[in-house]
Scaffold this motif. Structure first.
Motif, PDB file in Angstrom:
ATOM      1  N   VAL A  41      43.745  49.508  41.830  1.00 45.47           N
ATOM      2  CA  VAL A  41      43.275  48.146  42.057  1.00 45.47           C
ATOM      3  C   VAL A  41      41.861  48.199  42.616  1.00 45.47           C
ATOM      4  CG1 VAL A  41      44.255  47.994  44.382  1.00 45.47           C
ATOM      5  CG2 VAL A  41      43.876  45.913  43.093  1.00 45.47           C
ATOM      6  N   VAL A  42      41.067  47.218  42.228  1.00 45.44           N
ATOM      7  CA  VAL A  42      39.770  47.003  42.868  1.00 45.44           C
ATOM      8  C   VAL A  42      39.724  45.519  43.216  1.00 45.44           C
ATOM      9  CG1 VAL A  42      37.261  47.191  42.719  1.00 45.44           C
ATOM     10  CG2 VAL A  42      38.698  48.802  41.444  1.00 45.44           C
ATOM     11  N   ILE A  43      39.384  45.249  44.450  1.00 49.84           N
ATOM     12  CA  ILE A  43      39.330  43.891  44.985  1.00 49.84           C
ATOM     13  C   ILE A  43      37.881  43.556  45.331  1.00 49.84           C
ATOM     14  CG2 ILE A  43      40.083  42.393  46.896  1.00 49.84           C
ATOM     15  CD1 ILE A  43      42.427  43.272  45.218  1.00 49.84           C
ATOM     16  N   ALA A  44      37.422  42.378  44.927  1.00 52.34           N
ATOM     17  CA  ALA A  44      36.134  41.858  45.385  1.00 52.34           C
ATOM     18  C   ALA A  44      36.438  40.911  46.540  1.00 52.34           C
ATOM     19  CB  ALA A  44      35.408  41.126  44.255  1.00 52.34           C
ATOM     20  N   GLY A  54      37.853  38.164  43.469  1.00 51.48           N
ATOM     21  CA  GLY A  54      38.098  38.780  42.174  1.00 51.48           C
ATOM     22  C   GLY A  54      38.932  40.033  42.332  1.00 51.48           C
ATOM     23  N   PHE A  55      39.579  40.429  41.239  1.00 53.89           N
ATOM     24  CA  PHE A  55      40.392  41.641  41.270  1.00 53.89           C
ATOM     25  C   PHE A  55      40.574  42.174  39.855  1.00 53.89           C
ATOM     26  CE2 PHE A  55      43.420  38.326  40.398  1.00 53.89           C
ATOM     27  CZ  PHE A  55      44.352  38.899  39.546  1.00 53.89           C
ATOM     28  N   ILE A  56      40.865  43.467  39.771  1.00 53.55           N
ATOM     29  CA  ILE A  56      41.238  44.117  38.521  1.00 53.55           C
ATOM     30  C   ILE A  56      42.339  45.107  38.860  1.00 53.55           C
ATOM     31  CG2 ILE A  56      39.451  45.898  38.721  1.00 53.55           C
ATOM     32  CD1 ILE A  56      39.186  45.800  35.633  1.00 53.55           C
ATOM     33  N   THR A  57      43.312  45.248  37.960  1.00 42.27           N
ATOM     34  CA  THR A  57      44.411  46.177  38.181  1.00 42.27           C
ATOM     35  C   THR A  57      44.573  47.110  36.986  1.00 42.27           C
ATOM     36  OG1 THR A  57      46.068  44.695  37.221  1.00 42.27           O
ATOM     37  CG2 THR A  57      45.687  44.516  39.597  1.00 42.27           C
ATOM     38  N   ALA A  58      45.186  48.249  37.232  1.00 36.12           N
ATOM     39  CA  ALA A  58      45.557  49.186  36.169  1.00 36.12           C
ATOM     40  C   ALA A  58      46.938  49.746  36.471  1.00 36.12           C
ATOM     41  CB  ALA A  58      44.543  50.317  36.058  1.00 36.12           C
ATOM     42  N   PHE A  70      45.014  42.988  34.283  1.00 38.57           N
ATOM     43  CA  PHE A  70      44.384  41.840  34.923  1.00 38.57           C
ATOM     44  C   PHE A  70      42.942  42.104  35.323  1.00 38.57           C
ATOM     45  CE2 PHE A  70      48.899  41.168  36.091  1.00 38.57           C
ATOM     46  CZ  PHE A  70      49.086  39.925  35.524  1.00 38.57           C
ATOM     47  N   LEU A  71      42.095  41.158  34.996  1.00 36.73           N
ATOM     48  CA  LEU A  71      40.742  41.041  35.556  1.00 36.73           C
ATOM     49  C   LEU A  71      40.541  39.562  35.780  1.00 36.73           C
ATOM     50  CD1 LEU A  71      37.821  41.827  36.303  1.00 36.73           C
ATOM     51  CD2 LEU A  71      37.268  41.605  33.878  1.00 36.73           C
ATOM     52  N   GLU A  72      40.308  39.187  37.006  1.00 38.19           N
ATOM     53  CA  GLU A  72      40.079  37.771  37.297  1.00 38.19           C
ATOM     54  C   GLU A  72      39.049  37.608  38.393  1.00 38.19           C
ATOM     55  OE1 GLU A  72      42.563  34.095  37.591  1.00 38.19           O
ATOM     56  OE2 GLU A  72      44.109  35.507  36.977  1.00 38.19           O
ATOM     57  N   VAL A  73      38.213  36.613  38.216  1.00 37.68           N
ATOM     58  CA  VAL A  73      37.232  36.203  39.215  1.00 37.68           C
ATOM     59  C   VAL A  73      37.412  34.702  39.399  1.00 37.68           C
ATOM     60  CG1 VAL A  73      34.782  36.018  39.763  1.00 37.68           C
ATOM     61  CG2 VAL A  73      35.628  38.045  38.559  1.00 37.68           C
ATOM     62  N   LEU A  74      37.425  34.255  40.639  1.00 36.22           N
ATOM     63  CA  LEU A  74      37.565  32.818  40.896  1.00 36.22           C
ATOM     64  C   LEU A  74      36.468  32.051  40.164  1.00 36.22           C
ATOM     65  CD1 LEU A  74      38.376  32.756  44.719  1.00 36.22           C
ATOM     66  CD2 LEU A  74      39.959  32.353  42.819  1.00 36.22           C
TER      67      LEU A  74
END
Length: 137
Positions: A41-44, A54-58, A70-74
């Motif tokens: 995971v990487v969290i902004a 924002g976040f991205i998961t693997a 998932f990749l999402e940014v508000l």
């Protein structure tokens, strides 16, 4: 903006506003659970507002394959380079993996091509009654 590779200091109250346009979005508690259960995971994180923007998961077998679900940014933080930085950092974490797969809508293909990804075909199943992560039976 601070980027983190873990969710140790993240609470559900920091995860509001994601899954835009989903008919049955996960609640923040479920969102936190999916982040915790991801292989990577990487969290902004915005330290000024104390929120995840924002976040991205693997999900990975840590040997040959990984999938980025998932990749999402508000919405209010889009077009500021946050998504690009999240993808870059995730791909760095996965640089020892043979295959990294990701499914996206057609309008996002050119976005991911910028990271050296190539277009492929895929198959999927969607159980929309499970979209919130809560059993509705």
């Amino acid at each position: 903006m601070v980027y983190k590779n873990n969710v140790d200091d993240i609470s559900p109250t920091m995860l509001n506003g994601f899954f835009v346009d989903w008919p049955n979005p996960p609640i923040p508690q479920t969102h936190l659970k999916l982040l915790k259960n991801s292989s990577k995971v990487v969290i902004a994180f915005d330290e000024n507002t104390d929120e995840v923007v924002g976040f991205i998961t693997a999900i990975s077998d840590s040997v040959l394959s990984a999938y980025i679900p998932f990749l999402e940014v508000l919405p209010e933080h889009k077009n500021k380079g946050i998504g690009k930085e999240l993808v870059k950092r995730m791909l760095q974490q996965l640089d020892d993996i043979y295959m990294i797969d990701l499914c996206c809508d057609d309008d996002l293909i050119s976005y991911y091509k910028n990271f050296g990804m190539i277009k492929s075909n895929g198959m999927l199943v969607r159980n929309y009654e499970m979209q919130s992560g809560i059993t509705m039976k």
